[in-house]
Design a protein around this motif. Sequence first.
Motif, mmCIF file in Angstrom:
data_model
loop_
_atom_site.group_PDB
_atom_site.id
_atom_site.type_symbol
_atom_site.label_atom_id
_atom_site.label_comp_id
_atom_site.label_asym_id
_atom_site.label_seq_id
_atom_site.Cartn_x
_atom_site.Cartn_y
_atom_site.Cartn_z
ATOM 1 N N PRO A 99 -3.407 -6.625 0.036
ATOM 2 C CA PRO A 99 -2.990 -5.253 0.316
ATOM 3 C C PRO A 99 -3.798 -4.259 -0.527
ATOM 4 C CG PRO A 99 -1.073 -6.656 -0.023
ATOM 5 C CD PRO A 99 -2.281 -7.484 -0.370
ATOM 6 N N GLU A 135 -2.889 -1.573 -1.911
ATOM 7 C CA GLU A 135 -2.160 -1.159 -3.120
ATOM 8 C C GLU A 135 -2.162 -2.255 -4.183
ATOM 9 O OE1 GLU A 135 0.699 2.068 -0.799
ATOM 10 O OE2 GLU A 135 1.488 0.080 -1.270
ATOM 11 N N ALA A 136 -2.069 -3.514 -3.749
ATOM 12 C CA ALA A 136 -2.120 -4.621 -4.724
ATOM 13 C C ALA A 136 -3.507 -4.682 -5.350
ATOM 14 C CB ALA A 136 -1.790 -5.938 -4.032
ATOM 15 N N GLU A 138 -5.814 -2.250 -5.704
ATOM 16 C CA GLU A 138 -6.154 -1.122 -6.585
ATOM 17 C C GLU A 138 -5.321 -1.121 -7.867
ATOM 18 O OE1 GLU A 138 -6.310 2.578 -4.434
ATOM 19 O OE2 GLU A 138 -7.778 1.778 -3.004
ATOM 20 N N LEU A 139 -4.157 -1.755 -7.831
ATOM 21 C CA LEU A 139 -3.360 -1.850 -9.054
ATOM 22 C C LEU A 139 -3.945 -2.866 -10.025
ATOM 23 C CD1 LEU A 139 0.249 -1.686 -7.575
ATOM 24 C CD2 LEU A 139 -0.596 -0.216 -9.407
ATOM 25 N N TYR A 174 -10.291 1.357 5.886
ATOM 26 C CA TYR A 174 -9.925 0.031 6.380
ATOM 27 C C TYR A 174 -9.389 0.248 7.774
ATOM 28 C CZ TYR A 174 -7.595 -4.580 6.455
ATOM 29 O OH TYR A 174 -7.172 -5.860 6.762
ATOM 30 N N GLU A 175 -10.207 -0.064 8.779
ATOM 31 C CA GLU A 175 -9.777 0.249 10.141
ATOM 32 C C GLU A 175 -10.394 -0.695 11.153
ATOM 33 O OE1 GLU A 175 -11.068 4.329 10.265
ATOM 34 O OE2 GLU A 175 -13.126 3.786 10.751
ATOM 35 N N ASP A 193 -5.971 9.203 5.921
ATOM 36 C CA ASP A 193 -7.185 9.146 6.735
ATOM 37 C C ASP A 193 -8.016 7.916 6.348
ATOM 38 O OD1 ASP A 193 -9.096 10.109 8.567
ATOM 39 O OD2 ASP A 193 -10.287 10.887 6.892
ATOM 40 N N PHE A 212 -6.995 4.910 7.162
ATOM 41 C CA PHE A 212 -6.048 3.781 7.132
ATOM 42 C C PHE A 212 -5.043 3.872 8.279
ATOM 43 C CE2 PHE A 212 -7.806 4.438 2.993
ATOM 44 C CZ PHE A 212 -8.081 3.160 2.544
ATOM 45 N N ARG A 241 -5.403 11.453 -0.531
ATOM 46 C CA ARG A 241 -5.430 10.091 -1.055
ATOM 47 C C ARG A 241 -4.766 10.087 -2.416
ATOM 48 N NH1 ARG A 241 -5.796 4.999 -2.431
ATOM 49 N NH2 ARG A 241 -7.584 3.778 -1.632
ATOM 50 N N PRO A 293 -3.402 4.635 -7.735
ATOM 51 C CA PRO A 293 -2.362 4.075 -8.615
ATOM 52 C C PRO A 293 -1.959 5.051 -9.713
ATOM 53 C CG PRO A 293 -4.320 2.644 -8.554
ATOM 54 C CD PRO A 293 -4.604 3.807 -7.659
ATOM 55 N N LEU A 311 -0.835 5.930 1.420
ATOM 56 C CA LEU A 311 -1.039 4.972 0.337
ATOM 57 C C LEU A 311 -0.408 5.486 -0.966
ATOM 58 C CD1 LEU A 311 -4.739 3.885 1.022
ATOM 59 C CD2 LEU A 311 -2.662 2.512 1.326
ATOM 60 N N PHE A 312 0.181 4.561 -1.701
ATOM 61 C CA PHE A 312 0.777 4.821 -3.014
ATOM 62 C C PHE A 312 1.900 5.865 -2.997
ATOM 63 C CE2 PHE A 312 -3.116 2.655 -4.204
ATOM 64 C CZ PHE A 312 -2.633 1.759 -5.136
ATOM 65 N N PHE A 350 4.830 5.129 -2.877
ATOM 66 C CA PHE A 350 5.917 4.591 -3.702
ATOM 67 C C PHE A 350 5.777 5.042 -5.146
ATOM 68 C CE2 PHE A 350 2.511 1.592 -4.175
ATOM 69 C CZ PHE A 350 2.579 1.187 -5.497
ATOM 70 N N ARG A 351 4.539 5.453 -5.522
ATOM 71 C CA ARG A 351 4.308 5.957 -6.880
ATOM 72 C C ARG A 351 4.553 7.459 -6.953
ATOM 73 N NH1 ARG A 351 0.985 2.711 -10.885
ATOM 74 N NH2 ARG A 351 2.680 1.263 -11.183
ATOM 75 N N PHE A 362 5.758 -1.174 -3.061
ATOM 76 C CA PHE A 362 4.328 -1.353 -2.850
ATOM 77 C C PHE A 362 4.052 -2.428 -1.811
ATOM 78 C CE2 PHE A 362 1.787 -4.709 -5.225
ATOM 79 C CZ PHE A 362 2.819 -5.592 -5.368
ATOM 80 N N ARG A 363 2.837 -2.486 -1.347
ATOM 81 C CA ARG A 363 2.321 -3.284 -0.221
ATOM 82 C C ARG A 363 2.453 -2.448 1.062
ATOM 83 N NH1 ARG A 363 5.163 -7.797 -2.647
ATOM 84 N NH2 ARG A 363 3.679 -9.013 -3.817
ATOM 85 N N GLU A 364 1.339 -1.783 1.404
ATOM 86 C CA GLU A 364 1.392 -0.751 2.438
ATOM 87 C C GLU A 364 1.730 -1.259 3.834
ATOM 88 O OE1 GLU A 364 -1.222 -1.582 0.635
ATOM 89 O OE2 GLU A 364 -2.759 -2.351 2.010
ATOM 90 N N ARG A 386 5.520 -1.848 4.126
ATOM 91 C CA ARG A 386 6.217 -0.569 4.075
ATOM 92 C C ARG A 386 6.031 0.196 5.383
ATOM 93 N NH1 ARG A 386 3.810 1.487 -0.174
ATOM 94 N NH2 ARG A 386 2.634 3.152 0.807
#
Lengths: 491, 578
Positions: A386, A388-389, A391-392, A401-402, B78, B80, B117, B120, B145-146, B148-149, B180-182, B185
Amino acid sequence: MKIQHQVLGAQLRAVAEEMGAALVRSAFSANIKERRDCSTALFDERGRMIVQAEHIPVHLGAMPEAVAAVLAREPRHGDVYVVNDPFTGGTHLPDITLVSRVPCGVACSRAHHADVGGMEPASLPAESTDIYQEGLVLPPVRLDEEVMTVVLANMRNPDERRGDLNAQLAAHRLAERRLTELVERRGSALVAEAMDELYRYSERVVRAAVARLPDGRYEAVDSLEPVAGALEIRVAVTIAGDEVTIDFAGTSPQHEGNLNCPLAVTRSACYFVVRCLTEPDLPSSGGAYEPVHVRAPLGSLVNAAPPAAVVAGNTETSSRIVDAVFSAFGQAVPVPAQGQGTMNNVTFGNRRFTYYETIAGGQGACPDRPGPSAVHVAMSNTLNTPVEALELSYPLRVERYELRTGSGGNGVHHGGDGVVRELRVLEDCRVSLLTERRRHAPAGTAGGGDGAAGRNLLNEGELPAKVTTALRAGDVLRIETPGGGGHGEAG
Amino acid sequence: MAILGIDVGGTYTDAVLLDGARLVTAKVPTETEQEESVLAAAAAVGAADVERFSHGTTIATNALLERKGARTAFVATDGFEHLLHLRRQTRAHLYRLCAEHPEPLVPLERCYGVRERMGPDGVLVPLAIDSLPAFEAEAVAVCTLFSFRDPSHERAIAEQLRRVLPAAHVVASHEIAPEFREYERASTTAADAYLGPLCARYFRALASRSEAAGLPEPLVMRSSGGVITAGEAADHPAHVLVSGPAAGVVGAALVGRTAGEGNAIAFDMGGTSTDVCLITDGAAERTSERSVGGFPIRLPMIDIHTVGAGGGSIVWRDAGGAVRVGPESAGAVPGPACYGRGGTRPTVTDANLLLDRLPPTLPGGLELDREAAERALGDLDPADVVEIVNAEMLRALRVVTVERGHDPADFALVAFGGAGPLHACALAEELGIETVLVPGAAGVLSALGLVASDERRDSVTAYVCPLEEAGELPAAGEADLRYRGQSFELTVPLGPDLAERFHRAHEERYGSADRVRVVELVAVRTADVRPGPAIVLPSAEPIRLAGPVAHELDGATCWIPPGWVGVRDGTTIRLTRL
């Protein structure tokens, strides 16, 4: 099949699956935990594979070789052996296999580790020319604390390696516990009988299916995209009654690069095609491959001898073997058009981190339906990491990503679309790309159009299919993965 | 004053009315318009003077599976916007290369990107709200993205959409699943938006029909095992996707507690599938994610493990000569061969009849056709059939116990559903379970669970940081923890010395703990619970049954094999080994 054997079979399968789940959930490498690049299996006393929980097909035919290599060392009960040597039971070095004796048989786990040493971080160098550059070679040896110390001393992220090996060991402890319980409840004679019957059962089912294929000899050829020169895979598939022989005579000799395959990988690719064309729903068991004979000249690209470099054989050449074997079968029965035919291996790393991913693409269309978009085809089926995973945890940023819309081939049934993925590196590091189908596009079938070839771009400049290079912080790598071929001529 | 519970299932709608010491149950066929079935079931139990009315529904699940939800759009960062179509990049079947995943709930042409955008550590590209394209839709899911943060971008996009599309049902991912995990979600958010308009219509219709019938406004069972108001259910229908099965587990927990068995396994074997769930200290195990119809739904739910085999499952012999059960089912129509409604293929129920575990006539008067069952089974040995289906059930029961570090012998088995009480004793023997509880209301236990249900509102807060840096945590609830570097979390109850609790849980589950590794807090889950009514189940004549014997219940049959004895205690039969 006797009911008690069938019931025991379900229990053995459950043990293999539970081993796999324990491994994935407690692992540390992204390869294992996010992408599930691992498999677990139980073998009988004779080293025949009885049940396998496979997450990716490339481990199909390759685990029995590892078990055979360990059994030759006559392991004692309680010992755990480790092996990754591609020439004695391994596939490529990052796949570390553990083997242990359990009541009534042998437990086996294989997982792709994030780094096993060698010339490049993540141990997937694009330009290796012998096995020693690809990492630490482990012939089958007993994994005690001494060996563990040596292993960890040769790998870039020893802490993570220890965590992953612990996850594998947890799976083996679990197999030991479950088999002990099973033997206590059912008796070892019945468990052994059930193992034998499970093996024979899958053999029976596949023989019956092979017997339904038209007898004959069918040939095909396909090519790879090495750093230098040209490489060809030639195959002749002979179907005779309930057996099939797949012969690679005439294939290019092993080469100076790393597209070489140990025979175990070649077998996996052949088994995969037979499985797709016969009994796709059959639970995995070694018996299914009794009717399949694979012949490959020693010293050829598909049966390489040491000290050949093999890291891309597992991911890329295996995909091409699948394409060639499907093409040969295609003269006898309907087969899908070619899929992306590569796993698009991308690795980043420096002293501080290593990161590896594979990227999905288009599946070739089938005779009766379109090819799915943005999936792994053939020998892989690993999950993405993922955004988010990623980049963390890593100094990387995903910029895009498309779907790569329009990249699938035309046809009565369209080929699946590939994917566009752009990654920006936030630190200086090195990148290795192991990709295919950048020059030769995935072919359509029965008049269907070809899929679009893939592209690799660095800051908008074209990169070759296989390359290792240094990146500066801020550089952007863009991968466009191939589309799948179409099926049938569009009206 | 009476308490009413009504659970709508695929074939039947069940009602339980508890009026003081009087318990009335009824089953009516489920109609296309679910609110009609609910009203019919209420009438069937003679519901009057009802002070609390709880409802379990399949409205959301059916709409998702049958693709009857709203015309939905998806808005993402954008670059994604194809998130729902990329999934997790795996194919649907390892060896069927063109097998398809279910089509995403939002087609590609209604997926839009907005320039912004979040990373983290905060904003990377400021939100350009005018890059949001104009479009029409009945519902919109927003997932950046993000979020949740930092949900500020996502919130601003949702506000803008609510302004320009006032009639649309707009859901932002941080409102429903701030984790997290787009992809997971986004998938949850898309399902929630997709189901919104249809579920809102249903709950409105149900509320007004209920009012007209003199019933109070219904409370609705969420997948997490507690009820909420119909208005809340309409706002976020993704929370009610596993409504009915959750109610069944609540019912099983009640039966267990009443019998003094706080540790129990709910075993609900119906016609086409079987649900099992672990109950410890009277509370059902929970999970934070489940796949519904092929879509990951990241929401707190009761952790129900489902297998595709039940009493109506078709039995067949495969090419290698092995006996297989399911996943095909004879369903309600034509039903098992012995129902004499035109079914010719053998089912588990037919095998049970031939083994004399079913009476010649079912409650309701259906005479079972033994010859039809024999014809259907042919040369299949009915004992083999039962053994094979039991193996499937055992597998499911082991998944929720042994594979999670629990010894099944420490639990009682609560068997319900039409077929559960037929198979329970054999399964208990295999697992070393001493006690089987079969509720008198085995055929309508979900409705009983509704009667007893708590009100419950779950919330989740994402952290994704070292536990040491998390600051003060709520006193009660659960924490999702992992070692830094791992990808899967273990859920541990909040409390003092959380890190040590996690190490121990890891040891229990995986056989090792690493006390020097950094423990990371991924999320904290809390729930605001208002206890449901205190229920006293009426008692019935004590009876004692010694196996082998088949005992008739309301909507189910209990098979007591040789060596087992049953004693009725209250309305529940407690079965033990001699």
